[in-house]
Design a protein around this motif. Structure first.
Motif, PDB file in Angstrom:
ATOM      1  N   CYS A 113     -10.530  -6.248 -63.991  1.00 19.02           N
ATOM      2  CA  CYS A 113      -9.265  -5.550 -64.227  1.00 19.02           C
ATOM      3  C   CYS A 113      -9.530  -4.062 -64.457  1.00 19.02           C
ATOM      4  O   CYS A 113     -10.430  -3.703 -65.215  1.00 19.02           O
ATOM      5  CB  CYS A 113      -8.568  -6.164 -65.441  1.00 19.02           C
ATOM      6  N   VAL A 115      -7.560  -2.050 -65.940  1.00 16.51           N
ATOM      7  CA  VAL A 115      -6.986  -1.608 -67.208  1.00 16.51           C
ATOM      8  C   VAL A 115      -7.912  -1.946 -68.370  1.00 16.51           C
ATOM      9  O   VAL A 115      -8.270  -1.087 -69.168  1.00 16.51           O
ATOM     10  CB  VAL A 115      -5.594  -2.246 -67.428  1.00 16.51           C
ATOM     11  N   CYS A 116      -8.326  -3.199 -68.461  1.00 16.74           N
ATOM     12  CA  CYS A 116      -9.110  -3.632 -69.627  1.00 16.74           C
ATOM     13  C   CYS A 116     -10.583  -3.860 -69.283  1.00 16.74           C
ATOM     14  O   CYS A 116     -11.375  -4.163 -70.191  1.00 16.74           O
ATOM     15  CB  CYS A 116      -8.515  -4.905 -70.211  1.00 16.74           C
ATOM     16  N   CYS A 133      -4.436  -7.920 -65.157  1.00 15.07           N
ATOM     17  CA  CYS A 133      -4.325  -9.050 -66.068  1.00 15.07           C
ATOM     18  C   CYS A 133      -2.867  -9.262 -66.463  1.00 15.07           C
ATOM     19  O   CYS A 133      -2.110  -8.304 -66.605  1.00 15.07           O
ATOM     20  CB  CYS A 133      -5.116  -8.796 -67.347  1.00 15.07           C
ATOM     21  N   ASP A 136      -2.189  -7.369 -69.752  1.00 15.49           N
ATOM     22  CA  ASP A 136      -2.060  -5.917 -69.580  1.00 15.49           C
ATOM     23  C   ASP A 136      -0.684  -5.560 -69.032  1.00 15.49           C
ATOM     24  O   ASP A 136      -0.060  -4.598 -69.489  1.00 15.49           O
ATOM     25  CB  ASP A 136      -3.144  -5.404 -68.621  1.00 15.49           C
TER      26      ASP A 136
HETATM   27 ZN   LIG Z   1      -6.905  -6.473 -67.810  1.00 11.01          ZN
END
Ligand SMILES: [Zn+2]
Ligand SMILES: [Zn+2]
Length: 228
Positions: A113, A115-116, A133, A136
């Motif tokens: 991912c 983002v994370c 995700c 997210d």
């Molecule tokens: Zn994520």
């Protein structure tokens, strides 16, 4: 008693004398000759490249000495060719390993991912094509929803706008967007089964299991997007 000692000494001495007089000299001669001859040959016939192989051949035959360097160089050339082949094979293997490592890194990026930076255990794809995700996207959309409710406090995703105002006035959707490309998201994210399967296939090789339970996708997005 002394007779015994004398006899033992005599026998011992006689044995020693017999060996030392004749044999030891001859042994000395032979042992002296061999080491002298061998280094002499080495010095007289300076090998062109390799000493080890040439000595073995020249010690057996003295006459065909001029042939040996040729044979030795031929042997060396053959060995060089073998080594070159082995080098080429090792290089190929290294290249393949590098390619596999690059492919593995690419694969890792595809199932990670943005983002994370965790594995996409519960991946959802947006209409722009980007996948993130579930958690997210929920957090991302929640922020947008809160901001939207500040502007439109009567907004309710489950209640049609016409019923809120009694007229056919359509309230706009919260400005959901893609966390990466910022493209408008007007429909519910769809579960990305391809990425989901890929994550489990890759993780399965290392014995890694999904840390989260699977959640019903329709329930997850119903608080953000109206029923379609
Ligand atoms: Zn994520
Ligand atoms: Zn996007």
């Amino acid at each position: 008693m002394p007779s015994n000692t004398r006899s033992s000494k005599a026998t011992a001495a006689s044995d020693v004398v017999l060996l030392t007089d004749a044999d030891v000299r001859s042994i000395k001669r032979t042992t002296k000759k061999d080491p002298k001859q061998k280094p002499a040959r080495k010095e007289n016939n300076p090998p062109p490249v390799n000493t080890g192989e040439i000595i073995e051949i020249s010690s057996d035959e003295e006459e065909p000495a001029p042939r040996n360097p040729v044979a030795a160089t031929a042997k060396l050339q053959a060995r060089i060719q073998q080594l070159e082949k082995e080098n080429a094979r090792i290089k190929k293997e290294n290249d393949e390993i590098k390619k596999q490592q690059i492919a593995a890194a690419d694969l890792e990026d595809q199932i990670t991912c943005e983002v994370c930076s965790a594995k996409l255990w519960s991946p959802f794809i947006l209409n722009c094509g980007h996948t993130f995700c579930q958690q997210d996207l929920e957090n991302w959309f929640s922020t947008a929803l809160k901001q939207h409710l500040n502007v439109y406090p009567h907004y309710n995703v489950n209640v049609p706008p016409a019923n809120v105002y009694g007229i056919f006035q359509k309230l706009p959707l919260p400005p959901y967007s893609c966390p990466k490309c910022r493209e408008k998201v007007c429909s519910r994210p769809i579960q990305n089964f391809a990425v989901k399967g890929l994550v489990r296939a890759v993780a399965g090789q290392t014995g890694e299991t999904s840390p989260k339970k699977t959640i019903d996708a329709t329930k997850v997005w119903s608080r953000f997007f109206p029923a379609q």
